[in-house]
Design a protein around this motif. Structure first.
Motif, mmCIF file in Angstrom:
data_model
loop_
_atom_site.group_PDB
_atom_site.id
_atom_site.type_symbol
_atom_site.label_atom_id
_atom_site.label_comp_id
_atom_site.label_asym_id
_atom_site.label_seq_id
_atom_site.Cartn_x
_atom_site.Cartn_y
_atom_site.Cartn_z
ATOM 1 N N LEU A 100 42.450 35.686 45.391
ATOM 2 C CA LEU A 100 41.017 35.414 45.510
ATOM 3 C C LEU A 100 40.459 35.997 46.806
ATOM 4 O O LEU A 100 39.371 36.557 46.844
ATOM 5 C CB LEU A 100 40.765 33.898 45.450
ATOM 6 C CG LEU A 100 41.030 33.269 44.076
ATOM 7 C CD1 LEU A 100 40.950 31.751 44.154
ATOM 8 C CD2 LEU A 100 40.030 33.803 43.050
ATOM 9 N N THR A 154 40.868 44.546 40.673
ATOM 10 C CA THR A 154 41.177 43.159 40.336
ATOM 11 C C THR A 154 42.527 43.053 39.624
ATOM 12 O O THR A 154 43.381 42.235 39.994
ATOM 13 C CB THR A 154 40.092 42.575 39.417
ATOM 14 O OG1 THR A 154 38.814 42.915 39.984
ATOM 15 C CG2 THR A 154 40.207 41.079 39.315
ATOM 16 N N LYS A 184 38.605 35.907 36.496
ATOM 17 C CA LYS A 184 37.909 36.809 37.419
ATOM 18 C C LYS A 184 37.672 38.193 36.800
ATOM 19 O O LYS A 184 37.311 39.142 37.506
ATOM 20 C CB LYS A 184 38.717 36.945 38.715
ATOM 21 C CG LYS A 184 38.600 35.733 39.612
ATOM 22 C CD LYS A 184 37.224 35.694 40.270
ATOM 23 C CE LYS A 184 37.023 34.371 41.006
ATOM 24 N NZ LYS A 184 35.654 34.271 41.556
ATOM 25 N N ASN A 232 37.668 39.598 47.119
ATOM 26 C CA ASN A 232 36.419 39.591 47.880
ATOM 27 C C ASN A 232 36.433 40.663 48.959
ATOM 28 O O ASN A 232 35.463 41.348 49.199
ATOM 29 C CB ASN A 232 36.185 38.215 48.507
ATOM 30 C CG ASN A 232 35.853 37.178 47.446
ATOM 31 O OD1 ASN A 232 35.190 37.492 46.455
ATOM 32 N ND2 ASN A 232 36.327 35.974 47.638
#
Lengths: 245, 304
Positions: free
Chosen positions: A32, A52, A123, A36
């Protein structure tokens, strides 16, 4: 194998707070954090893999290293404390003991992979069912060399030395395996070092279901060499241990 | 009784010609021992007598250099696998991340026909500690957990290696009470100890060991008779130990310069013999030997 004994061992391992944090939760937290940091979804690496997806797989691989390694290394503690002597007064054979530890190492690798994958799917990682299966399966089987490495450390090191060795080994396997920094940006000499480690090739293999141009043959060769080498060291050390008594 | 006969007649333990050396040290130097089912035997001797080495070989934890071991007619490892023998080991911490009940449960899981964990805890007198972490209990309690670990396989032969070593007097008494309740069910027990009074009080039979050999073996009364006697001290100028040891009524002789100490089974005969042989003997002193002294004399290094 004695499944009841394995289940009790598993309960003991899972209750360990450090296991939960480092092996199950930390990979997801790092994942996570990194998505970002690296600009998030939508961007792609040169090989066509989305940032990702790539990060998800890297972090799952990170989780596959520390947990299994720690399980095997705990053998050092049980060797030192006399628990192993107690076990020798039961029908459990020495080989049975090592196989139980091996199975345990494989089992503890699973939850971290699953958790980071679920979060990955949330995500925005989009893979076909077959691809998911291939990626997760490869990641899980990728735990084998680390399970074996842990067992070798557990058979060789003292209870004190084991902590330092596993810590250092986890870091090196991760760092030089291209989990934290892509191998492409490393200087050439470092790349040759990285290509000796199992981590680099497991990472390659996990990408195989998604991108083309992965050298599967070399990957299997290098990983196979690690597995065979570590098994031989473990078996010899174990035999020497039994003979001394 | 030969090994073969002992095994055939159903001995619980039959050791013959057992040897084990560590480098130059002969830890066990020729042991023959037969234990019948239902016997409670104390293996008594000072530190370094070879008790633990003998126990380790009996349990299959180490291999003898030579000699035969039979436990209920099987090899030690087979006996362990069958759950016929278990042991309370001297060394060995427990699992630091498990509760008492969990540790016992793990051992129980490995045996084919264990008794219920709860029952093992009750027999060992630690049912109230079941949920405690193995690291959060006292030394005496830890020994009881080890006792539970040994009991849970419901063995026919129980081997205890210095079971009360970390216990205070009261805990020790309680432990033996628990133990006695168990042996009353007809189990065979072999316990190593260096406490003479434990052997006297709890064993049917005492096997005395010194420097890897058995020096006395019999009922408590027999061993007491063997080791009872008197010591004779005197100054005997210019005499060899061998001559002294050969005197009638002398079991062992020790010399330090002209100062002589004789351990006697018959001090009267020894004194007559000594004076006839060495008229210059002077400063004669005769003392009754306590069981403790006799034990020390028998197990002491210099005695021949």
């Amino acid at each position: 194998m004695n499944t009841r004994f394995l289940a009790l061992e598993l309960r003991r391992a899972v209750r360990n707070g450090r296991y939960l944090i480092f092996t199950v939760v930390l990979p997801t937290v790092m994942f996570l954090l990194f998505i970002n940091l690296y600009g998030g979804a939508g961007q792609r690496f040169q090989n066509g893999l989305s940032v990702t997806t790539s990060l998800m797989m890297n972090m799952a691989l990170f989780g596959v290293i520390a947990g299994p390694l720690a399980i095997g290394a705990r053998i050092a503690v049980e060797r030192g404390s006399g628990w192993q002597r107690q076990l020798r007064l039961t029908p459990l054979s020495g080989a049975g003991y090592l196989f139980t530890k091996g199975a345990l190492g494989m089992l503890v690798a699973l939850p971290g992979i699953v958790l980071v994958s679920i979060v990955g799917a949330v995500k925005g990682v989009e893979l076909g069912a077959g691809q998911w299966l291939g990626v997760l399966g490869t990641l899980w089987l990728g735990a084998v060399p680390f399970v074996l490495f842990g067992i070798v450390v557990g058979l060789l090191a003292s209870a004190d030395g084991m902590q330092a060795i596993t810590g250092l080994a986890s870091m090196l396997f991760g760092l030089l395996g291209g989990i934290w920094i892509p191998a492409d940006v490393a200087p050439e000499w470092l790349q040759s070092v990285m290509k000796v480690l199992p981590t680099y090739w497991i990472k390659q293999l996990t990408e195989a279901p998604l991108v083309s141009g992965v050298d599967v043959k070399t990957a299997l060769l290098v990983i196979g060499a690690w597995v065979v080498g570590l098994s031989v060291v473990a078996a010899r050390r174990f035999r020497a241990d039994s003979a001394r008594a | 009784m030969t090994q073969a006969t002992a095994v055939r007649t159903g001995a619980a333990v039959a050791l013959s010609g057992l040897h084990k050396r560590f480098g130059e040290v002969r830890a066990v130097d020729g042991i023959d021992l037969v234990i019948s089912p239902g016997e409670v035997v104390a293996l008594l001797g000072p530190n370094g007598a070879g008790k633990s080495t003998t126990v380790d070989m009996l349990l299959g934890l180490s291999t003898p250099d030579s000699g035969e071991i039979s436990v209920f007619g099987r090899t030690p490892r087979e006996a362990v696998k069958a759950g016929a023998v278990s042991a309370m080991l001297q060394s060995g911490a427990l699992l630091e991340d498990a509760t008492v009940a969990e540790a016992v449960e793990m051992i129980a899981a490995l045996h084919r026909e264990p008794m219920p964990v709860q029952r093992a805890l009750e027999l060992a007198g630690i049912a109230d500690l079941a949920k405690r972490k193995c690291t959060k209990i006292s030394g005496g309690q830890t020994q009881r957990v080890r006792f539970a670990l040994a009991l849970v396989s419901d063995p026919d032969l129980l081997v205890l290696d210095e079971p009360t070593v970390a216990m205070d007097v009261e805990t020790r008494r309680q432990f033996w009470q628990t133990m006695r309740a168990y042996t009353d069910t007809g189990r065979t027990v072999l316990f190593a100890t260096h406490y003479l009074e434990e052997a006297e009080e709890y064993a049917d039979r005492v096997v005395l060991m010194r420097t890897g050999r058995i020096v006395a073996d019999g009922s408590v009364a027999q061993v007491r008779a063997t080791v009872s006697g008197r010591t004779l001290r005197a100054v005997v100028p210019g005499v060899s130990r061998h001559v002294l040891a050969g005197l009638p009524g002398v079991r062992a002789a020790e010399t330090r310069g002209d100062q002589v100490t004789l351990t006697c089974s018959d001090s009267d005969a020894a004194l007559r013999g000594l004076l006839a042989l060495q008229p210059a003997t002077h400063d004669i002193e005769i003392n009754a030997l306590g069981l403790e002294d006799a034990f020390l004399a028998l197990t002491g290094e210099d005695v021949r």
